[in-house]
Each structure stands twice: as structure tokens, then as C-alpha cells.
Design a protein around this motif. Structure first.
Motif, mmCIF file in Angstrom:
data_model
loop_
_atom_site.group_PDB
_atom_site.id
_atom_site.type_symbol
_atom_site.label_atom_id
_atom_site.label_comp_id
_atom_site.label_asym_id
_atom_site.label_seq_id
_atom_site.Cartn_x
_atom_site.Cartn_y
_atom_site.Cartn_z
ATOM 1 N N THR A 119 0.961 -1.220 0.098
ATOM 2 C CA THR A 119 -0.132 0.024 0.156
ATOM 3 C C THR A 119 0.762 1.139 -0.137
ATOM 4 O O THR A 119 1.781 1.337 0.838
ATOM 5 C CB THR A 119 -0.911 -0.069 1.199
ATOM 6 O OG1 THR A 119 -1.702 -1.229 1.240
ATOM 7 C CG2 THR A 119 -1.846 1.337 1.135
ATOM 8 N N HIS B 239 1.178 4.941 1.239
ATOM 9 C CA HIS B 239 0.485 6.000 2.103
ATOM 10 C C HIS B 239 1.461 7.312 2.028
ATOM 11 O O HIS B 239 2.507 7.302 1.537
ATOM 12 C CB HIS B 239 0.775 5.588 3.628
ATOM 13 C CG HIS B 239 0.264 4.159 3.844
ATOM 14 N ND1 HIS B 239 -0.873 3.930 4.471
ATOM 15 C CD2 HIS B 239 0.898 2.885 3.634
ATOM 16 C CE1 HIS B 239 -1.142 2.632 4.501
ATOM 17 N NE2 HIS B 239 -0.023 1.647 4.300
ATOM 18 N N ASN C 45 -2.059 9.850 8.799
ATOM 19 C CA ASN C 45 -1.307 8.705 9.056
ATOM 20 C C ASN C 45 -0.329 9.339 10.195
ATOM 21 O O ASN C 45 1.145 8.938 10.046
ATOM 22 C CB ASN C 45 -0.709 7.973 7.977
ATOM 23 C CG ASN C 45 -1.735 7.316 6.846
ATOM 24 O OD1 ASN C 45 -2.624 6.575 7.367
ATOM 25 N ND2 ASN C 45 -1.738 7.697 5.654
#
Length: 476
Positions: free
Chosen positions: A185, A187, A194
């Protein structure tokens, strides 16, 4: 042809399913370098000549999609994964036996936003790449002191340099990062997005492959004042006494790295002193250059110098003036310890171990820290050792492979002798030896949170080649 059929890379590659490899190569836009390829031998070499490892695949990534593909392939095939940024990597974790290397060196673009005073830096860039672009606008971010250092490793482990006392660690200047985690993933992590991942990436070990960094920029240069003077070893205690007086109330815009060394055998130094023990000071100041020069005067006048190279210079020249001391292929082993105070015992140790160093290329260094680094709370990022005003680092640098054991032992002896002193504690991630020390020495009271994040973002320990502690499993 680089293959022999017997290396860990060849054996691991032979065990991979052929259709999986072909599928990976078909979807990979960069160069997937395999053990049979003619460029494999060149591409598996890293800066530290002591490291000799054979990966199954070197994935030279052209972009984020390539990084995702490489991470996903390594996870699916259960291959060890190493991350190679743009520079040194003294511990050798940028390469692994029988695994996959995510090689970011083709990704080295730097984009400056002079109005916002930010710079976006890809994961394979070096300090020199960044300084070259930012100095076009009279701007800089807080990075290291050797231009061929990689931005990624320096920043993720902390990042000390000429600007640290005024602008903090390299990781303190981060606004955001883009990172590929173990599940493939992508990010974006920042103070607003996050947040836990952003906290951990700033000093907390391997939580993913950071493909780009966004840094704050500051007005620096183009000209700064460089203080670079070498003194006789007999004057070490007098010079160091004056240096420690200077550190007590030094201005934030000035810094000095003190080190014991041997006089280089170059024409800039008197030939009769080549190879002799010495103590040196490398510092800088920016802003008022005349005032900066006056600020270093007390140290310069503490003893008669062997040589004095001080004076105004371009910031990019200051950043690159040590490059030739750290060439590709030399053998390196570096360790560190933080200090709350510099006692006579510490100075005596620096002088004594400099004299006993197996290699004249080795140094014992004393970094003056504090100020902007210490302004940030120790739990604000994963980087813990902000309260320490000094750091002692041991650089064992040598040429002959037959001298490996002697030089590694010398560096370890320095740390072993200083560690029991009440003023000594901790470790710095960019001077880690070969990652043989417990990670808790780096993370202090942040250790438990770091392990929790590693467990969350890398539960299968995909990034184990990068020195991370094992995540928790089950009821641990």
C-alpha cells in the motif's frame, strides 16, 4: 557472465518459479537485474567495501509503481527484502544475500518550491542532489556533512549536520513522506495524515520504503564561514578545553565537529607531519560571516595549528569538502554513544585510541548537539536521544580486507571502554556498527511504541534485512 552457480543469489533465484519471475519482469518498468546479467556484479556492490552479498534480484525502480511491484513480489515469494537509497549505508543493510533489493538510486529527482520554502526529494537522492537545487534559491534543509550521503537513510535515522543546532535533525524538517508498506500500500504520512506512521518513520527503523520526502527549507548561503583547523596531538587537551568552553554558549547558527585523526599525506599539510596524530575542528557559521569568524577565534588561538583552512566558502563546497575522505570501496565500521558531559576521561580516551588505531584513516569524533534538536520532546518522534548535548562516534576506515578484524575490534573497544562511564548511553542509528546492538539502545522509552508500529505495518518482518527488531506475534 557474473554467475558461478554457487552464490546465495543464484541459488535463491533458481528456486523462484519461472512464471512468477517473468510476470514480475513484464510489469516492472525499471531494470530487474538478475545474477546472470552482466551488470549484476557492478550493481550488487555498495559503498562499504566490507559488505559482500549476493541478492537474487536487484530491482532498480523507476517510480512508485515499481516499488510496489518489488515489495509485493518479495512478500509473495517470501524473499528477504533490502532497501537501497542513494548513498553510504555503512551497516550494509542496503544489500542482502538471496533476497530482493529495492534499489531507489534511479529515483533521485529534487523539486524546489521556493515560495512555499519546501523541497520534494525522491528516495534515491543524495545530499549533493538536494543542495545543488536548493542553493539556486539561497535555501537549504538540515542534512549531513558529506554530499554523497543518501537523503533517505540519513533522515529516517535522525540526521546530524552543520545546520542541526539551528534547524534540528533532518527528520525534524520533514513535512510529509510517501511510503510503500509491506502490504504494497502507498501511504502519505504527515502530522495530519497517518500520524502514527509519520511518528514512527522519524527515527523508528524500517516501516516501509519511503519513495519521497518533503522538507522545509531555510535561508542559508550561498556563502558561509567554514572553520577547519588542525592542531598537534600534544595540544589536544588545551584545544579541547577551549572547544568545550565554546560549546557552553555557542550560537545556534554555528557548529563544530571535533575529531582526533592522523595528518593526511596530501600536499596541503607539511610533509614531515604526514601520518602524525592530530586533533581537528570542522565547523561552520552562517549569516554574519565576519561575526562567525570572530566566534571561532578562541579555539583557533588555543594552540598553534598544523594547518588552518578556515574562511568563507560556498555552502555546497562546505557540504562536499569531506567527500574524498569517504570513497566507494573503502572498508568502514562505525559506532556511536551519546554523552551528557565531556570529562577528562573522554578526551584522554579520544587521544589514546587515535594513537592506537590500526588505520591512519580512522577517527574518533565528538559531535556538539543540543539546541534545536533538544527543543523537540523526546516522545514527539521515534528518535529518542534528543537531550544529549554530545555524541562520540568511532569511524574505523581502512583499505586491506586482511585488516578487517583488527579495525572492527578497535572500534568496539572504544565503545566498550566509554560505555560504563556515567555520562554515556544510547546509540545513533546512522553509526550502528553492523546492527549488533539491541535496538532499545536507539529508541529508549520509545521502544515499545516502535515495536507496536513494526508489528502493525510489517507483521511478517519483511524488512528484517534493514536491521528492524522482530514484530510481536500472538499474545506477545
Amino acid at each position: 557472465m557474473a554467475t558461478t552457480g554457487n552464490t546465495p543469489g543464484e541459488k535463491a533465484f533458481a528456486d523462484l518459479p519461472g512464471d512468477a519471475v517473468r510476470s514480475f519482469e513484464a510489469g516492472f518498468s525499471g531494470d530487474a537485474v538478475l545474477p546472470a546479467d552482466p551488470e549484476y556484479e557492478r550493481d550488487r556492490q555498495i559503498w562499504n567495501g566490507m559488505i559482500d552479498r549476493y541478492p537474487a534480484i536487484i530491482a532498480r525502480c523507476d517510480g512508485v509503481a515499481d516499488v510496489v511491484a518489488a515489495v509485493s513480489f518479495a512478500r509473495e515469494q517470501r524473499l528477504p527484502l533490502a532497501i537501497r537509497g542513494g548513498g553510504h549505508n555503512v551497516a550494509g543493510t542496503a544489500i542482502c544475500d538471496g533476497g530482493l533489493v529495492v534499489d531507489l538510486t534511479p529515483m533521485h529527482s529534487v523539486r524546489v518550491d521556493s515560495e512555499a520554502r519546501t523541497v520534494r526529494v525522491e528516495g534515491g537522492a543524495t545530499l549533493g542532489d538536494v543542495d545543488r537545487e536548493t542553493q539556486l534559491f539561497g535555501l537549504a534543509t538540515a542534512l549531513g556533512v558529506v554530499s554523497e550521503t543518501g537523503v533517505a537513510g540519513l533522515t529516517l535515522n535522525g540526521g546530524y549536520g552543520h545546520l542541526s543546532r539551528q534547524y534540528g535533525l533532518s527528520l525534524d524538517n520533514l513535512r510529509s513522506v510517501d511510503v510503500v508498506t509491506a502490504d504494497g500500500t502507498v501511504h502519505t504520512a504527515s502530522a495530519e495524515r497517518n500520524e502514527d506512521l509519520f511518528w514512527g518513520l522519524r527515527g523508528g527503523g524500517s516501516l516501509g520504503v519511503v519513495t519521497s520526502f518533503e522538507f522545509d527549507l531555510h535561508e542559508v548561503g550561498p556563502e558561509v564561514y567554514a572553520f577547519f583547523a588542525w592542531f598537534y596531538a600534544d595540544d589536544a587537551h588545551a584545544v579541547m578545553e577551549r572547544y568545550l568552553e565554546w560549546t557552553a554558549d555557542a550560537p545556534r547558527e554555528a557548529s563544530i565537529l571535533a575529531f582526533t585523526a592522523h595528518v593526511p599525506d596530501t600536499e596541503e599539510f607539511p610533509e614531515e607531519l604526514w601520518g602524525e596524530p592530530a586533533v581537528a575542528m570542522l565547523g561552520s557559521g552562517h549569516g554574519d560571516l565576519e561575526g562567525a569568524a570572530d566566534g571561532f577565534r578562541s579555539i583557533r588561538e588555543s594552540a598553534t595549528p598544523v594547518a588552518d583552512f578556515s574562511g568563507p566558502m560556498d555552502y555546497v563546497d562546505l557540504q562536499s569538502m569531506l567527500d574524498e575522505d569517504y570513497p566507494d570501496g573503502l572498508r568502514y565500521y562505525w559506532k556511536s554513544v551519546y554523552l551528557t558531559e565531556i570529562t577528562d576521561d573522554v578526551v584522554e580516551l579520544m587521544v589514546r585510541y587515535n594513537e592506537s588505531a590500526p588505520s591512519p584513516l580512522s577517527t574518533v569524533d565528538l559531535w556538539h548537539l543540543g539546541d534545536a534538536v533538544a527543543d523537540v520532546a523526546r516522545d514527539a518522534t521515534a528518535f529518542w536521544h534528543r537531550d544529549k548535548p554530545y555524541m562520540l562516534t568511532v569511524e574505523a576506515n581502512w583499505e586491506d580486507p586482511d585488516d578487517d578484524d583488527a579495525n572492527v575490534a578497535w572500534a568496539r573497544e572504544v565503545i566498550a571502554e566509554i560505555q560504563p562511564l556515567p555520562v554515556a548511553s544510547g546509540r545513533y542509528g546512522n553509526f550502528p556498527g553492523l546492527n549488533e546492538d539491541p535496538e532499545k539502545l536507539r529508541f529508549g522509552d520509545n521502544y515499545e511504541r516502535v515495536i507496536e508500529l513494526q508489528t502493525t505495518y510489517d507483521p511478517e518482518h519483511l524488512f528484517s534485512a534493514n536491521g528492524a527488531d522482530a514484530p510481536r506475534t500472538g499474545g506477545e
